[in-house]
Motif scaffolding. Structure first.
Motif, PDB file in Angstrom:
ATOM      1  N   VAL A 123       0.876  -1.173   0.000  1.00  0.00           N
ATOM      2  CA  VAL A 123       0.000   0.000   0.000  1.00  0.00           C
ATOM      3  C   VAL A 123       0.913   1.222   0.000  1.00  0.00           C
ATOM      4  CG1 VAL A 123      -1.947  -1.113   1.169  1.00  0.00           C
ATOM      5  CG2 VAL A 123      -0.128  -0.050   2.530  1.00  0.00           C
ATOM      6  N   PRO A 124       0.401   2.418  -0.269  1.00  0.00           N
ATOM      7  CA  PRO A 124       1.261   3.603  -0.252  1.00  0.00           C
ATOM      8  C   PRO A 124       1.860   3.843   1.132  1.00  0.00           C
ATOM      9  CG  PRO A 124      -0.829   4.069  -1.321  1.00  0.00           C
ATOM     10  CD  PRO A 124      -0.982   2.729  -0.678  1.00  0.00           C
ATOM     11  N   ALA A 125       2.878   4.673   1.177  1.00  0.00           N
ATOM     12  CA  ALA A 125       3.522   5.000   2.453  1.00  0.00           C
ATOM     13  C   ALA A 125       2.574   5.731   3.389  1.00  0.00           C
ATOM     14  CB  ALA A 125       4.771   5.836   2.206  1.00  0.00           C
ATOM     15  N   ASP A 126       1.542   6.382   2.815  1.00  0.00           N
ATOM     16  CA  ASP A 126       0.568   7.128   3.607  1.00  0.00           C
ATOM     17  C   ASP A 126      -0.841   6.540   3.389  1.00  0.00           C
ATOM     18  OD1 ASP A 126       0.423   7.812   0.953  1.00  0.00           O
ATOM     19  OD2 ASP A 126      -0.070   9.920   1.336  1.00  0.00           O
ATOM     20  N   PRO A 127      -1.049   5.265   3.689  1.00  0.00           N
ATOM     21  CA  PRO A 127      -2.324   4.626   3.348  1.00  0.00           C
ATOM     22  C   PRO A 127      -3.492   5.216   4.130  1.00  0.00           C
ATOM     23  CG  PRO A 127      -1.073   3.209   4.808  1.00  0.00           C
ATOM     24  CD  PRO A 127      -0.163   4.349   4.431  1.00  0.00           C
ATOM     25  N   ASP A 128      -4.633   5.299   3.462  1.00  0.00           N
ATOM     26  CA  ASP A 128      -5.861   5.695   4.147  1.00  0.00           C
ATOM     27  C   ASP A 128      -6.753   4.458   4.261  1.00  0.00           C
ATOM     28  OD1 ASP A 128      -7.238   5.324   1.680  1.00  0.00           O
ATOM     29  OD2 ASP A 128      -6.837   7.399   1.115  1.00  0.00           O
ATOM     30  N   PRO A 129      -7.875   4.536   4.980  1.00  0.00           N
ATOM     31  CA  PRO A 129      -8.735   3.368   5.146  1.00  0.00           C
ATOM     32  C   PRO A 129      -9.160   2.740   3.825  1.00  0.00           C
ATOM     33  CG  PRO A 129      -9.364   5.064   6.707  1.00  0.00           C
ATOM     34  CD  PRO A 129      -8.335   5.684   5.817  1.00  0.00           C
TER      35      PRO A 129
END
Length: 228
Positions: free
Chosen positions: A43-49
């Motif tokens: 997932v990205p380094a700044d994952p959101d829900p």
């Protein structure tokens, strides 16, 4: 070399978005390999829900999410099932040490022998299509595959050396050193740099890698979770 090493902070995601894009399964910003190739997901380094929800849909309820060395924290109802301290090491040499005598390039026809050697030596996860990630070299003795090593993750400018293993009856003959050197030489010849991962507890392997010219770039923690 060090200037571009930041891509190694997310080796799975960088591989799936780059050299291994043809193997990637995607949903939104989440991605993973086909299960028969590798277990790793990103997932990205700044994952959101929403990113975690997308990964859950990709993998399926109750399935294992292998986040490799990612430091991203999943939702609290994702059950931790794997935590393993390790390290990431990068090769500091210029050419590798290619000694091709007796080494063979392994392919799909060799998969049963590769899986048998993996089962006997347990170097880490290896699946029926893992060989599609890169080149794998092996050494046979009397027709029996007794040692191998190959290429796994491919973030831009780098290639991971993986599946380094030698059958118990063939150890102490320098097979691992020869195979690592040969794989490293191929990587460098195409303008990339070798790196690898190992468990922190595998002190023998760490000592070998250091003798061959690898140095520790960073400590990592391998993590996996059960999706609710």
């Amino acid at each position: 070399m060090y200037r571009t090493a930041t891509v190694l902070d997310d080796p799975v995601g960088e591989s799936l978005r780059g050299h291994h894009a043809h193997l990637a399964r995607r949903r939104g910003r989440a991605c993973t390999y086909p299960a028969e190739v590798a277990s790793f997901s990103a997932v990205p380094a700044d994952p959101d829900p929403g990113d975690w929800a997308d990964l859950a849909r990709l993998l399926g309820s109750g399935e294992f999410a292998d986040m490799f060395s990612s430091t991203a924290v999943p939702p609290p109802d994702w059950e931790p099932v794997l935590t393993l301290d390790g390290r990431q090491m990068i090769y500091t040499g210029d050419t590798g040490t290619d000694d091709p005598a007796g080494l063979v390039e392994l392919n799909a026809a060799d998969v049963p022998d590769m899986l048998d050697l993996i089962a006997r030596t347990q170097p880490g996860p290896f699946r029926p299509r893992t060989h599609e990630l890169g080149t794998y070299l092996g050494l046979r003795d009397g027709g029996v595959l007794v040692a191998m090593a190959g290429e796994r993750l491919r973030p831009p400018g780098w290639t991971e050396i993986s599946a380094v293993c030698t059958a118990p009856e063939a150890r102490g003959r320098g097979h691992a050193s020869r195979l690592i050197g040969a794989v490293a030489a191929r990587i460098i010849a195409r303008g990339e740099r070798p790196f690898l991962h190992t468990a922190e507890s595998n002190t023998g392997a760490i000592a070998l890698y250091e003798r061959l010219g690898f140095e520790t770039r960073r400590r990592v923690t391998f993590r996996g979770y059960r999706i609710p």
